[in-house]
Design an enzyme around this catalytic site. Structure first.
Site, PDB file in Angstrom:
ATOM      1  N   SER A 174      22.625 -16.879   3.605  1.00  0.00           N
ATOM      2  CA  SER A 174      21.739 -16.648   2.465  1.00  0.00           C
ATOM      3  C   SER A 174      22.099 -17.550   1.306  1.00  0.00           C
ATOM      4  O   SER A 174      23.256 -17.901   1.108  1.00  0.00           O
ATOM      5  CB  SER A 174      21.831 -15.192   2.008  1.00  0.00           C
ATOM      6  OG  SER A 174      20.976 -15.011   0.892  1.00  0.00           O
ATOM      7  N   LYS A 228      22.022  -9.481   7.631  1.00  0.00           N
ATOM      8  CA  LYS A 228      21.164 -10.434   6.913  1.00  0.00           C
ATOM      9  C   LYS A 228      19.731  -9.900   6.811  1.00  0.00           C
ATOM     10  O   LYS A 228      19.068 -10.048   5.778  1.00  0.00           O
ATOM     11  CB  LYS A 228      21.171 -11.801   7.614  1.00  0.00           C
ATOM     12  CG  LYS A 228      20.203 -12.833   7.011  1.00  0.00           C
ATOM     13  CD  LYS A 228      20.511 -13.098   5.564  1.00  0.00           C
ATOM     14  CE  LYS A 228      19.754 -14.180   4.857  1.00  0.00           C
ATOM     15  NZ  LYS A 228      18.382 -14.468   5.092  1.00  0.00           N
ATOM     16  N   HIS A 231      19.730  -7.414   4.112  1.00  0.00           N
ATOM     17  CA  HIS A 231      19.804  -8.184   2.861  1.00  0.00           C
ATOM     18  C   HIS A 231      18.393  -8.601   2.437  1.00  0.00           C
ATOM     19  O   HIS A 231      17.991  -8.454   1.283  1.00  0.00           O
ATOM     20  CB  HIS A 231      20.698  -9.417   3.074  1.00  0.00           C
ATOM     21  CG  HIS A 231      20.574 -10.483   2.024  1.00  0.00           C
ATOM     22  ND1 HIS A 231      19.486 -11.341   1.953  1.00  0.00           N
ATOM     23  CD2 HIS A 231      21.379 -10.825   0.980  1.00  0.00           C
ATOM     24  CE1 HIS A 231      19.641 -12.159   0.928  1.00  0.00           C
ATOM     25  NE2 HIS A 231      20.780 -11.867   0.317  1.00  0.00           N
ATOM     26  N   ASN A 232      17.619  -9.101   3.401  1.00  0.00           N
ATOM     27  CA  ASN A 232      16.268  -9.556   3.076  1.00  0.00           C
ATOM     28  C   ASN A 232      15.351  -8.389   2.710  1.00  0.00           C
ATOM     29  O   ASN A 232      14.495  -8.527   1.832  1.00  0.00           O
ATOM     30  CB  ASN A 232      15.678 -10.347   4.240  1.00  0.00           C
ATOM     31  CG  ASN A 232      16.225 -11.760   4.288  1.00  0.00           C
ATOM     32  OD1 ASN A 232      17.328 -12.013   3.806  1.00  0.00           O
ATOM     33  ND2 ASN A 232      15.482 -12.677   4.849  1.00  0.00           N
ATOM     34  N   GLU A 235      16.107  -7.717  -0.709  1.00  0.00           N
ATOM     35  CA  GLU A 235      15.526  -8.841  -1.475  1.00  0.00           C
ATOM     36  C   GLU A 235      14.026  -8.608  -1.729  1.00  0.00           C
ATOM     37  O   GLU A 235      13.546  -8.729  -2.863  1.00  0.00           O
ATOM     38  CB  GLU A 235      15.760 -10.116  -0.658  1.00  0.00           C
ATOM     39  CG  GLU A 235      15.079 -11.382  -1.126  1.00  0.00           C
ATOM     40  CD  GLU A 235      15.290 -12.513  -0.090  1.00  0.00           C
ATOM     41  OE1 GLU A 235      16.448 -12.864   0.179  1.00  0.00           O
ATOM     42  OE2 GLU A 235      14.284 -13.028   0.430  1.00  0.00           O
TER      43      GLU A 235
END
Ligand code: 6PG
Length: 515
Positions: A174, A228, A231-232, A235
């Site tokens: 990232s 990940k 995480h997105n 986000e």
């Protein structure tokens, strides 16, 4: 300087050289090859001397290679596209970078056992590159997929490659273009021993917070790609919440772009400090050369996506973990695309948005505090998903480590992650961040602001589904009572699905008094 800013970018070259298991710092030229001791290398030596190879020299792959080379590693890039190879060559000021359009030539450059990183679009391209690579690899070589691959694909690839004796790491990277060049966050999954082989390179290239690299091995197989993906999801949700504050400021408070920029600038100085708030401030400062106005007002308001937010929601549904703010963020990107229908609906349900009549500065303060509360709730949803996934998929995630590496390099880095880290350090197996005393205190302090903002948005007609979903999740999560007894009764009524009683053990069915 802000906490997350302090660590953004590499702290210096040649960190941790003694522990590197890889050959380092060899200088190669076309005609003569020299290592750092100045001795001339033979062609044969030069040919198997590059520490790591990169397949896919798009903007991310190229920048990551340049970053690794900055830290003293010799790196080789491969892309079928001559223009991308040329672009890397143009930017290569170091002699430790080679770029090839031929796969065989590229493979021949790598020191053995080989480490080959892929930065190609997720999905079929990853499998196709792996298939092309396999005939040229030996047992013990390592493939690193650094793209945004779907975690279940990573599991399949790990097993397929393990059967052939090839190591595989699924690494979430990232930080976008700038992060790749100056220090991203690496979320690593796969065999731990395989990670140890490339750990010095990834740690050197990663962002640092107080010297601590934002890179960690998080668990087996798809652990890195799962983290990940979440995480997105976070986000997407934080971006949606920030967009809702913009909508309220623009359409309800009638602030202009410069006034909105000032609000984000001031928020970034306080508890909301973080990369997404910071770039939002920059976006509102950006002028449009073409029109002379602000660029933001020229951008079509339809949000695209590459799928990671949707995967987060789908995975959460599968694991039965509620993450409603993230779901709403995905849905709102989808709804933004229904332009024609929204035009028609707007004509039917005409709504004149009332002008704001209160004290602007009081409301803006409340709005910032509501954003902070909702942001905590979003991280709580994401971390709760990681907690369940960790046990379901046997990742054995250390959520403190996740929070630690998210503090730098990645898109969701924010000062709040220090508190989140502390929460998991205090209680490793915390089920939900809303149960952590340090974050609970913040929510107790901010909950009224969130409620006020949601009430105001409701009466003003400006849609704030992210705020509403966050508040509803919070209210439901902290409520011992939920009206699910009625749902159970309805299920039993029409489907004889049975129910449990709160005053006796067992399952029960009632012949409801149907009319
Ligand atoms: C990051 C970003 C990045 C993201 C892309 C596409 O951590 O650097 O999350 O990996 O996946 O920017 O995101 P969209 O789904 O919004 O297209």
């Amino acid at each position: 300087m802000n906490n997350y800013q302090r660590g953004y970018g590499p702290t210096g070259k040649h960190s941790n050289p003694a522990t590197s298991v890889l050959s380092r710092g060899k200088t190669l030229t076309d005609k003569h090859h020299h290592n750092t001791t100045g001795k001339t290398m033979t062609n044969q030596q030069a040919q198997q001397s590059y520490d790591i190879g990169m397949i896919g020299l798009g903007v991310m792959g190229r920048n990551l290679l340049l970053n690794m080379a900055d830290h003293g590693y010799s790196v080789a890039g491969y892309d079928k596209d001559q223009a991308k190879v040329e672009a890397l060559r143009r930017e290569s000021t170091e002699q430790t970078i080679a770029a090839k359009t031929g796969l065989v030539d590229f493979i021949a450059l790598l020191s053995q056992p080989r480490s080959v990183m892929l930065l190609v679009p997720a999905g079929a391209p990853v499998d196709s590159v792996i298939d092309d690579l396999l005939p040229h690899l030996n047992i013990g070589d390592l493939i690193i997929d650094a793209g945004n691959s779907y975690f279940k694909d990573t599991d399949l690839r790990t097993r397929k490659l393990a059967a052939k004796g090839i190591h595989f790491l699924g690494v979430g990277v990232s930080g976008g273009e700038h992060g790749a060049r100056h220090g991203p966050c690496f979320m690593v999954g796969g065999q731990k021993q395989a990670y140890e082989r490339v750990r010095p390179i990834l740690e050197a290239a990663a962002a640092k917070i107080d010297g601590d690299p934002c890179a960690a091995w998080l668990g087996h197989e798809s652990a890195g790609h799962f983290v990940k993906m979440v995480h997105n999801g976070i986000e997407y949700a934080v971006m949606q919440l920030i967009a809702e504050t913009y909508d309220l400021m623009q359409r309800n408070l009638a602030l202009n772009d410069e006034e909105i920029r000032e609000v984000y600038a001031s928020w970034n100085q306080g508890e909301l400090n973080g990369y997404l708030i910071e770039i939002t401030e920059h976006i509102f400062a950006q002028q449009d050369e073409k029109s002379g106005g602000h660029l933001i007002d020229k951008i079509v308001a339809v949000a695209k996506q590459k799928g990671t937010g949707m995967w987060t929601s789908q995975s959460a549904m599968e694991l039965q973990v509620p993450i409603p703010t993230i779901d709403l963020a995905v849905a709102m990107r989808d709804l933004s695309g229904f332009v024609k229908e929204r035009q028609q609906a707007g004509a039917i349900y005409q709504l004149a948005l009332p002008r704001f009549a209160g004290d602007r500065s009081v409301f803006l303060n409340q709005l910032g505090r509501a954003l902070f509360a909702s942001t905590i709730i979003v991280y709580a949803q994401g971390m709760a998903l990681l907690k369940v996934a960790s046990s379901q998929y046997k990742y054995h995630l250390d959520l403190e480590a996740v929070a630690r590496i998210w503090r730098g390099g990645c898109i969701i880095r924010a000062a709040l992650l220090d508190d989140i880290r502390l929460a998991f350090r205090t209680k490793r197996y915390l089920a939900n961040l809303l149960l952590a005393p340090n974050l609970a205190q913040k929510l107790i302090d901010h909950q009224d602001d969130l409620r006020q903002v949601v009430c105001h948005a409701l009466t003003s007609g400006v849609p704030t589904p992210g705020f509403m979903a966050s508040l509803a999740y919070f209210d439901a999560y902290r409520s011992l009572w939920l009206p699910a007894n009625l749902i159970q009764a309805q299920r039993d009524y029409f489907g004889a699905h049975s129910y449990e009683r709160n005053d006796a053990d067992g399952t029960f069915h009632t012949e409801w008094d149907k009319p």
